[in-house]
Design an enzyme around this catalytic site. Structure first.
Site, short mmCIF file in Angstrom:
data_model
loop_
_atom_site.label_atom_id
_atom_site.label_comp_id
_atom_site.label_asym_id
_atom_site.label_seq_id
_atom_site.Cartn_x
_atom_site.Cartn_y
_atom_site.Cartn_z
N HIS A 1 0.78 -1.16 0.08
CA HIS A 1 -0.15 0.06 -0.14
C HIS A 1 0.89 1.23 0.06
O HIS A 1 0.24 2.27 -0.03
CB HIS A 1 -0.94 0.07 1.32
CG HIS A 1 -0.29 0.57 2.31
ND1 HIS A 1 0.37 -0.46 3.24
CD2 HIS A 1 -0.18 1.40 2.97
CE1 HIS A 1 1.02 0.23 4.30
NE2 HIS A 1 0.72 1.63 4.25
C1 UD1 Z 1 -1.94 5.73 5.45
C2 UD1 Z 1 -0.74 6.11 5.98
C3 UD1 Z 1 0.39 5.23 6.17
C4 UD1 Z 1 -0.25 3.93 6.85
C5 UD1 Z 1 -1.65 3.56 5.97
C6 UD1 Z 1 -2.01 2.29 6.90
C7 UD1 Z 1 -0.51 8.69 5.76
C8 UD1 Z 1 0.38 9.41 5.11
N1 UD1 Z 1 -0.25 7.26 5.34
O1 UD1 Z 1 -1.54 5.42 4.15
O2 UD1 Z 1 1.23 5.73 6.79
O3 UD1 Z 1 0.76 3.01 6.67
O4 UD1 Z 1 -2.38 4.45 5.97
O5 UD1 Z 1 -3.04 1.73 5.99
O6 UD1 Z 1 -1.22 8.95 6.59
N2 UD1 Z 1 -9.16 4.97 1.26
C9 UD1 Z 1 -10.23 4.06 1.00
N3 UD1 Z 1 -10.83 3.43 1.99
C10 UD1 Z 1 -10.53 3.70 3.41
C11 UD1 Z 1 -9.10 4.18 3.38
C12 UD1 Z 1 -8.44 4.89 2.34
O7 UD1 Z 1 -10.95 3.97 -0.27
O8 UD1 Z 1 -10.80 3.23 4.23
C13 UD1 Z 1 -8.33 5.25 -0.05
C14 UD1 Z 1 -8.56 6.84 -0.13
O9 UD1 Z 1 -9.46 7.36 -0.55
C15 UD1 Z 1 -7.15 7.20 -0.72
C16 UD1 Z 1 -6.25 5.96 -0.69
O10 UD1 Z 1 -7.09 5.05 -0.22
O11 UD1 Z 1 -7.35 7.13 -2.20
C17 UD1 Z 1 -5.24 6.11 0.52
O12 UD1 Z 1 -5.56 6.68 1.80
P1 UD1 Z 1 -4.80 7.29 2.77
O13 UD1 Z 1 -5.52 7.29 4.16
O14 UD1 Z 1 -4.57 8.68 2.16
O15 UD1 Z 1 -3.63 6.90 2.93
P2 UD1 Z 1 -3.12 5.25 3.03
O16 UD1 Z 1 -2.38 4.90 1.88
O17 UD1 Z 1 -4.01 4.44 3.76
#
Ligand code: UD1
Length: 364
Positions: free
Chosen positions: A215
Site C-alpha cells: 500500500h
Molecule cells: C495511511 C498512512 C500510512 C499507513 C496506512 C495504513 C499517511 C500519509 N499514510 O496510508 O502511513 O501505513 O495509512 O493503511 O497518513 N481509502 C479508501 N478507504 C479507506 C481508506 C483509504 O478507499 O478506508 C483510499 C483513500 O480514498 C485514498 C487511498 O485509499 O485514495 C489512500 O488512503 P490514505 O488514508 O490517504 O493513505 P494510506 O495509503 O491508507
C-alpha cells in the site's frame, strides 16, 4: 487526568486498542486516580473493513468524535484535520493529546495540540527511514519535534532522537517503553478467531501460502514498481499461493493488470490477519506494522522497500529488504526458507509498553 487520543488509520486502531485497554485496567485498579480518555477518529480510513471492524473486534471504545475527513489529498486532509481537532481540544480541554505513529492524523493531532499549549505524547517516537519522500517520514520527524513525551519502541529509536538533539531538549521526556503492537499481538492472539472466509481459504491452501500486503505510495504510485511487485507475486503464486488482502489505494491504482494466480481478497480484520500470520510460510510487505507482526508470529519477512524503520529485524536476519524488480523479489523468495533464526530475542520489549506509557503520563 484527561487524555485526548487522535486516531484515523488502520495501524493506529491496533495501537490505540492496546493503550485504551491499559487505561481501563488502570481505572479499575485506581478508582480514585482515574484517567478519562476522549477518542477522536479523524476518518482518514473510513471503509468498514479498514476501520469499524477493528473497533468492534478489539473492544476499542467508540470514538467520542468522528471527524469524517478521508479520501483527500495530503494537504487538504491534514489541514481540515488540524482545524477540526483544534475545535475538539478547545471544547475538551485535555491535559495531554496522545498520537500514534506517522500518519496525517498524527501530525494534525500533534500540531493542533502544541499550538494550544497542550502537551503531546507520541507513541512510536524516534523511528526513521531517512527517506523524506515518504509522507510518513515527514509526519514523524515533525511530530517528534513538538512532543513532550516521546515513547520509543526500540533502543534504535532513542538513538535517532539523540542524534537530532531531542533528548537534550527542555521538556522532552524520552523513554524506550517497547512496542504497543507487541502488547496487542500477545493479548489478541489468545482470543482471535478467524472469519469463515479466512478459515476456509486456509483449509483450501492446506497451510502452504504466503501473505502479502502492498500500500505504500512509493510502490503504488509508481506504475513500474506496482507492476514489478504484482508480476513477481504472480510468478511466486504459481508454486506457493500468495494471499493478498488488498488496500483500497492499491486496488484503485492496479487498473487492468492481469492477475490470475494471486489470491486477492478484501482488506482483512486484525483477527483474520493474526490467523493468516500463524498459518503462513512467510510474508511479503511494504507495511511497517506487518514486518513486526511477521516477527511476533515467527515468520520470515521480505520487505518490498529500500529501507526500513525497523532495522533490528534486518540486522538480526528476520527481515530482508528487497529492491522492487522482478528478479530480486523472486530470488528473495527462493532464499526465504534457508535462514535459521532465533526468535527468543526480545526486540520490542516485554509486552507491557502500554502500561508503561500510562504510568509515565501520570508521572507528568
Ligand atoms: C495511511 C498512512 C500510512 C499507513 C496506512 C495504513 C499517511 C500519509 N499514510 O496510508 O502511513 O501505513 O495509512 O493503511 O497518513 N481509502 C479508501 N478507504 C479507506 C481508506 C483509504 O478507499 O478506508 C483510499 C483513500 O480514498 C485514498 C487511498 O485509499 O485514495 C489512500 O488512503 P490514505 O488514508 O490517504 O493513505 P494510506 O495509503 O491508507
Amino acid at each position: 487526568m484527561k487524555i485526548l487520543t487522535v486516531v484515523g488509520a488502520r495501524p493506529q486502531f491496533i495501537k490505540a486498542a492496546a493503550v485504551s485497554r491499559a487505561i481501563s485496567q488502570h481505572n479499575q485498579n485506581h478508582p480514585i486516580q482515574t484517567i478519562q480518555e476522549v477518542l477522536v477518529h479523524t476518518g482518514q480510513h473510513y471503509d468498514s473493513n479498514m476501520s469499524k471492524v477493528f473497533f468492534e473486534q478489539m473492544y476499542i471504545p467508540q470514538p467520542n468524535y468522528h471527524l469524517e475527513i478521508g479520501g483527500l489529498s495530503h494537504g487538504a486532509m491534514t489541514g481540515r484535520m488540524l482545524e477540526k481537532i483544534e475545535e475538539v481540544i478547545l471544547n475538551e480541554k485535555p491535559d495531554v493529546v496522545l498520537v500514534y505513529g506517522d500518519t496525517n492524523s498524527t501530525i494534525a493531532g500533534a500540531l493542533a495540540a502544541v499550538k494550544l499549549h497542550v502537551p503531546v505524547a507520541h507513541v512510536e517516537a524516534g523511528l526513521r527511514s531517512y527517506n523524506t519522500r515518504m509522507p510518513e517520514e515527514v509526519n514523524r520527524v515533525l511530530t517528534d519535534q513538538i512532543s513532550r513525551w516521546l515513547f520509543c519502541p526500540t533502543e534504535t529509536a532513542v538513538k535517532n532522537l539523540e542524534r537530532e538533539g531531542i533528548i537534550d531538549r527542555e521538556q522532552a521526556l524520552v523513554n524506550n517503553v517497547g512496542d504497543v503492537m507487541y502488547d496487542a499481538a500477545l493479548f489478541y492472539q489468545k482470543i482471535a478467531k478467524p472469519s469463515n472466509m479466512i478459515a476456509s481459504l486456509i483449509d483450501e491452501l492446506r497451510g502452504s501460502f504466503y501473505v502479502a500486503t502492498v500500500h505504500r505510495a512509493e510502490n503504488t504510485d509508481d506504475p513500474v514498481h506496482l507492476s514489478n511487485i504484482m508480476e513477481a507475486l504472480e510468478t511466486i503464486s504459481k508454486t506457493t499461493p500468495v494471499v493478498l488482502p488488498l488496500h483500497p489505494r492499491t486496488r484503485k491504482l492496479l487498473g487492468s493488470q492481469n492477475i490470475f494466480h494471486i489470491r486477492i481478497i478484501e482488506p482483512v480484520s486484525y483477527f483474520d490477519m493474526i490467523t493468516l500470520l500463524f498459518k503462513c510460510k512467510g510474508v511479503f510487505t511494504d507495511s511497517g506494522g506487518l514486518q513486526k507482526e511477521a516477527y511476533f508470529f515467527q515468520k520470515p519477512c521480505i520487505t518490498l522497500r529500500n529501507e526500513t524503520e525497523w532495522v533490528e529485524l534486518v540486522q538480526n536476519g528476520f527481515n530482508t529488504l528487497v529492491k522492487i524488480n522482478l528478479d530480486d523479489i523472486i530470488k528473495a523468495e527462493k532464499q526465504i526458507n534457508l535462514n535459521k533464526r532465533d526468535y527468543s530475542l526480545q526486540l520490542y520489549g516485554q509486552g507491557n509498553a502500554s502500561e508503561t506509557i500510562i504510568s509515565k503520563l501520570l508521572e507528568g
